[in-house]
Structures are given as C-alpha cells and as structure tokens.
Design a protein around this motif. Structure first.
Motif, PDB file in Angstrom:
ATOM      1  N   ARG A  84      28.493  48.489  43.336  1.00 46.46           N
ATOM      2  CA  ARG A  84      27.649  48.894  42.211  1.00 46.46           C
ATOM      3  C   ARG A  84      27.797  47.901  41.060  1.00 46.46           C
ATOM      4  N   ARG A  85      28.984  47.340  40.885  1.00 44.01           N
ATOM      5  CA  ARG A  85      29.172  46.359  39.819  1.00 44.01           C
ATOM      6  C   ARG A  85      28.351  45.093  40.102  1.00 44.01           C
ATOM      7  N   MET A 148      37.615  32.320  52.622  1.00 44.32           N
ATOM      8  CA  MET A 148      38.869  33.039  52.790  1.00 44.32           C
ATOM      9  C   MET A 148      39.978  32.535  51.866  1.00 44.32           C
ATOM     10  N   SER A 149      39.688  31.532  51.058  1.00 42.18           N
ATOM     11  CA  SER A 149      40.722  31.006  50.177  1.00 42.18           C
ATOM     12  C   SER A 149      41.003  31.941  49.006  1.00 42.18           C
ATOM     13  N   MET A 150      40.126  32.918  48.782  1.00 48.61           N
ATOM     14  CA  MET A 150      40.304  33.876  47.694  1.00 48.61           C
ATOM     15  C   MET A 150      40.660  35.234  48.262  1.00 48.61           C
ATOM     16  N   THR A 151      41.526  35.936  47.562  1.00 51.36           N
ATOM     17  CA  THR A 151      41.841  37.301  47.976  1.00 51.36           C
ATOM     18  C   THR A 151      40.737  38.238  47.503  1.00 51.36           C
ATOM     19  N   ASP A 152      40.708  39.437  48.081  1.00 52.35           N
ATOM     20  CA  ASP A 152      39.716  40.420  47.654  1.00 52.35           C
ATOM     21  C   ASP A 152      39.873  40.753  46.177  1.00 52.35           C
ATOM     22  N   LYS A 153      41.136  40.866  45.713  1.00 46.21           N
ATOM     23  CA  LYS A 153      41.367  41.191  44.304  1.00 46.21           C
ATOM     24  C   LYS A 153      40.838  40.078  43.402  1.00 46.21           C
ATOM     25  N   ARG A 155      38.378  38.061  44.031  1.00 46.77           N
ATOM     26  CA  ARG A 155      36.922  38.155  44.031  1.00 46.77           C
ATOM     27  C   ARG A 155      36.451  39.270  43.091  1.00 46.77           C
ATOM     28  N   LEU A 156      37.077  40.414  43.213  1.00 46.33           N
ATOM     29  CA  LEU A 156      36.665  41.566  42.405  1.00 46.33           C
ATOM     30  C   LEU A 156      36.913  41.318  40.920  1.00 46.33           C
ATOM     31  N   ASP A 157      37.998  40.632  40.604  1.00 45.69           N
ATOM     32  CA  ASP A 157      38.280  40.298  39.198  1.00 45.69           C
ATOM     33  C   ASP A 157      37.197  39.372  38.639  1.00 45.69           C
ATOM     34  N   ILE A 158      36.758  38.413  39.454  1.00 44.99           N
ATOM     35  CA  ILE A 158      35.736  37.476  38.996  1.00 44.99           C
ATOM     36  C   ILE A 158      34.382  38.182  38.874  1.00 44.99           C
ATOM     37  N   ILE A 159      34.104  39.128  39.763  1.00 45.45           N
ATOM     38  CA  ILE A 159      32.870  39.914  39.650  1.00 45.45           C
ATOM     39  C   ILE A 159      32.857  40.669  38.333  1.00 45.45           C
TER      40      ILE A 159
END
Length: 209
Positions: A84-85, A148-153, A155-159
């Motif tokens: 949603r973000r 894959m060089s970025m973690t899910d966290k 990615r979510l922080d950058i979003i």
C-alpha cells in the motif's frame, strides 16, 4: 513473505492489479513523464496566452489518460501495508499531476498573469513533476526482487523514504499553486476586479490560497 510484498509492489508499478476486475496499466513514471514532455514542448513555442491554452489541451489529454490509471489504482484496497505504501507513492505523483493540470488550466484564463509568468509557472510545475517521476523510477529499481544485494528491510526503508520525499513534493506543489493564485488575486483586488477572480478560483469560503 516480505519478498512477496515487494513483488506485489513491483506488479503495481509495471503490470496489472486485481481490484474486483483485472485491468492493464502502463508504467506510471511514463505517464507523468508524458505530461512533462508535452509541457516542455508546447510552452517553448507559444508566444501568447491563447496559444498556450490551445497547446495545453494536448497536455490535458495525456493527463486524462493518466488520471484513468490513477483513479483505478485508488480503488485497490486489498493490499498489505508495504504494498500500500508503494501504491501511495504512485498516487502522490498522480496528485502532483492533478494540482498542475487543474490549477494551471485556471491560470491560463487569468488576465492578471502574463505570458512570461505563465511560462515560468509551467516550468515550475514540470520541474516538480519531473522530480516525482525520477523518484518513481528509483522506486522501480529498489523494489525489483532480482536485486539481491539489498535486504528486504533496506528496501522497505527506502520505500518509506521515497514516500516522504514525494509527500514533500506534493506539499511544495500546493504551496507553489497558492502563491501564484494569491499573486493573481491580489492584482485583481487592486484593479477592483476581485469578483471575477474569485469566480475563477473559488469563493472566499472555498479558496485555499
């Protein structure tokens, strides 16, 4: 689970979304870029307000195509929080487009704004919209699950950071709009023509500048 969330966000940006029925979408960054490109082309050639207004109708056509997309995206409610973000980021760019096209249409009909001022205002709007488009493109890269060089966290922080930046851009677009309308209204007041100006932009109760 988070990878699925990110994939959902990617689908929002690039392919299709289901909301009671499936509908095909275009790349939202291209929709916004189309408005920017159209504006940049038509205002360079226009020498009068009438020419600007006629040329601006081409920009409005592109905007209406994008509006259909954004309206459908607003109707999508069955999303997890992080997807949603991403949706909200896209819609903020759509809101900047709304602010530009709807208010600039009125400004073009205001005799208290000069051709040079209208050109500068259009450039201001397109600069804001271009910045929003660039952020959307960055977002498309960030949420790509193949990176894959970025973690899910991460990615979510950058979003979340992208959402904050786009929110600030939207607010700047509203401030820019209010300042320009206020200038025109002040000139109308000084010329004892406030009634016509209010009819164009809204009554005392409706005004937001």
């Amino acid at each position: 689970m988070k990878s699925k969330i990110l994939l959902t966000g990617l689908l929002l940006l690039c392919v299709s979304v289901t909301a009671r029925a499936q509908w095909v979408v275009s790349d939202p960054s291209n929709l916004a870029q189309g408005i920017v490109n159209s504006s940049n082309e038509i205002f360079e050639a226009a020498k009068t307000t009438q020419q600007m207004y006629r040329n601006f109708q081409e920009t409005q056509k592109i905007y209406l195509q994008g509006k259909e997309y954004y309206d459908k995206l607003r109707g999508v409610t069955n999303l997890v929080r992080n997807a949603r973000r991403v949706q909200q980021c896209i819609l903020l760019v759509g809101e900047i487009s709304d602010i530009y096209v709807n208010n600039y249409d009125k400004m073009l009909r205001d005799e208290y704004l000069t051709v040079s001022e209208l050109t500068a205002i259009a450039r201001g709007y397109t600069s804001l919209l271009q910045e929003g488009t660039n952020l959307l493109r960055d977002l498309q890269t960030i949420i790509n699950p193949s990176q894959m060089s970025m973690t899910d966290k991460e990615r979510l922080d950058i979003i979340d950071k992208c959402y904050t930046s786009l929110s600030h851009l939207r607010n700047r677009a509203w401030l820019f709009t209010r300042c320009n309308i206020a200038t025109a209204v002040l000139r109308a007041r000084e010329s004892n023509d406030l009634k016509r100006s209010l009819a164009l932009y809204g009554t005392d109760e409706e005004k937001y500048w």
